[in-house]
Write a protein that holds these residues in place. Structure first.
Motif, PDB file in Angstrom:
ATOM      1  N   SER A 164       0.835  -1.196   0.000  1.00  0.00           N
ATOM      2  CA  SER A 164       0.000   0.000   0.000  1.00  0.00           C
ATOM      3  C   SER A 164       0.875   1.254   0.000  1.00  0.00           C
ATOM      4  O   SER A 164       0.491   2.296  -0.522  1.00  0.00           O
ATOM      5  N   ALA A 169      -1.929   3.319  -2.164  1.00  0.00           N
ATOM      6  CA  ALA A 169      -3.351   3.077  -1.919  1.00  0.00           C
ATOM      7  C   ALA A 169      -3.768   3.749  -0.614  1.00  0.00           C
ATOM      8  O   ALA A 169      -3.050   3.686   0.381  1.00  0.00           O
ATOM      9  N   SER A 172      -5.678   1.148   3.715  1.00  0.00           N
ATOM     10  CA  SER A 172      -4.547   0.298   4.073  1.00  0.00           C
ATOM     11  C   SER A 172      -4.962  -1.164   4.059  1.00  0.00           C
ATOM     12  O   SER A 172      -5.820  -1.590   4.816  1.00  0.00           O
ATOM     13  N   GLY A 173      -4.335  -1.927   3.182  1.00  0.00           N
ATOM     14  CA  GLY A 173      -4.627  -3.352   3.099  1.00  0.00           C
ATOM     15  C   GLY A 173      -4.273  -4.062   4.382  1.00  0.00           C
ATOM     16  O   GLY A 173      -4.921  -5.014   4.785  1.00  0.00           O
TER      17      GLY A 173
END
Lengths: 279, 106
Positions: A164, A169, A172-173
């Motif tokens: 991320s 991104a 947040s994964g």
């Protein structure tokens, strides 16, 4: 004063170089940086995750409902087997193994965070003896003994954070993984090294409890049959037998254990205990 | 190569006018310095990485302008100006331009 307007040489302000050349250089550079970062991070996270006290790991997963034990006759039997094996596996102090039993037809068993081990009816039904079941059990306990779940979780979270960070991104994964951890508990992947480390620890426990390693042989025979059967039926093993998803099946897994046991002079064959499971 | 902001130099005579020469560049610092600069923004003070960035960009733009002037056979660039614009975040465009001439001692 004379006036002239000569042609000015090309390529001073704007490079004539093909943009793809620079692109490929940058891409290779970026890949090298990512690979190095991933290796360094996963190695150091793996190292430090093992140092996390087991009690922290237990606390971290204590709120997950799926980890509450549903007591049943089968669960109690499995728990008793786990206790017998773990007594011989010198687990670190305070490490407690909790066994869960699921009435599901899935052919699988897995170990996860907090010392929890899951067994599915589907797998137990395929096993010929208590010894083979003990081999699976000891293998899963070994994962916990060597702290593989917390290492895998630590690596997963780190890689998602890195991803991320690199992709920028906003969601947040890693955060999502932690929130949905109950869903990913069973999807933990251990490396090949971790699997063979657990195999060796398991076969030690098996020999200590039963005085022979017949259970390991029987277990890998069952695995071979299952995967051959799936191949013949032209199905992907992954769909039907989840155990092959979480445990990379290597042809020489049993051979390795056989050689290891022979070196130590253990009995490869011996009496097996019947599996007294009533379904 | 003589570079000057003046239009007419004392004791020199323009013998040949060779037209406009220009140099431009768009530069950025690596991501690490951008992150450092964003931290510095919290506390205030000189963003040294960006001062350095602008300095490098001016030098490069000037060099390219000189390279153009040399290719026309000039020995001086007069009335040099600088301009800047923002093309991308964290990147600076620097543009230097002037008139290429051939000068002679008066």
């Amino acid at each position: 004063m004379r006036f002239e307007n000569p042609e000015i040489e090309d390529g001073i302000n704007v490079s004539k170089e093909h943009p793809l050349k620079e692109f490929s250089q940058l891409l290779i550079g970026l890949l090298v940086i990512i690979v190095v970062a991933v290796l360094v991070l996963s190695y150091s996270v793996g190292y430090f995750a093992q140092k996390i006290p087991f009690s922290y790991e237990e606390k971290l997963v204590s709120h997950i409902d799926a980890l509450n034990v549903e007591e049943s006759a089968q669960q109690k039997k499995l728990q008793a087997l786990a206790d017998r094996l773990s007594a011989k596996m010198d687990l670190p102090e305070g490490m407690k193994i909790t066994v869960h039993y699921s009435n599901d037809a899935t052919v699988n068993a897995f170990a996860t965070m907090g010392g929890h081990v899951f067994f599915f009816k589907g797998l137990i039904e395929k096993l010929p003896s208590e010894n083979a079941l003990a081999m699976v059990m000891a293998h899963e306990i070994a994962h916990i003994k060597h702290r593989h779940p917390v290492v895998a979780m630590g690596k997963g979270v780190t890689m998602l954070t890195l991803a991320s960070f690199v992709t920028g991104a906003s969601g947040s994964g890693a955060g999502e993984l932690l929130i949905n951890e109950s869903m990913t508990l069973g999807l933990m992947k251990f490396s090949r090294d971790q699997e063979s480390q657990s195999d060796l620890t398991a076969v030690h426990a098996l020999n200590a409890v039963y005085g022979n390693v017949q259970g390991a042989k029987e277990l890998f025979d069952v695995f071979s049959e299952l995967s051959d059967g799936a191949k013949k039926a032209n199905k992907t093993t992954a769909n039907e037998y989840e155990i092959f998803l979480s445990h990379p099946r290597t042809e020489n897994r049993w051979e390795k254990l056989r050689d290891y046991s022979q070196q130590r002079g253990w009995n490869l064959k011996g009496e097996t205990t019947a599996l007294d499971f009533r379904f | 190569m003589l570079l000057s902001n003046l239009e007419i130099l004392p004791n020199k005579r323009v013998v040949k006018h060779l037209g406009l020469v220009q140099g431009s560049t768009v530069r950025a610092k690596h991501a690490g310095k951008d992150i450092l600069a964003s931290f510095k923004n919290v506390f205030g003070g000189e963003l040294k990485a960006y001062t350095e960035l602008m300095q490098e960009a001016r030098d490069e733009a000037l060099q390219r302008m000189v390279a153009q002037a040399e290719s026309t056979g000039a020995n001086a660039v007069l009335n040099i100006r600088f301009a800047t614009s923002s093309v991308a975040q964290g990147a600076a465009e620097l543009f230097a331009y002037g008139t290429a001439v051939v000068l002679e001692e008066r």
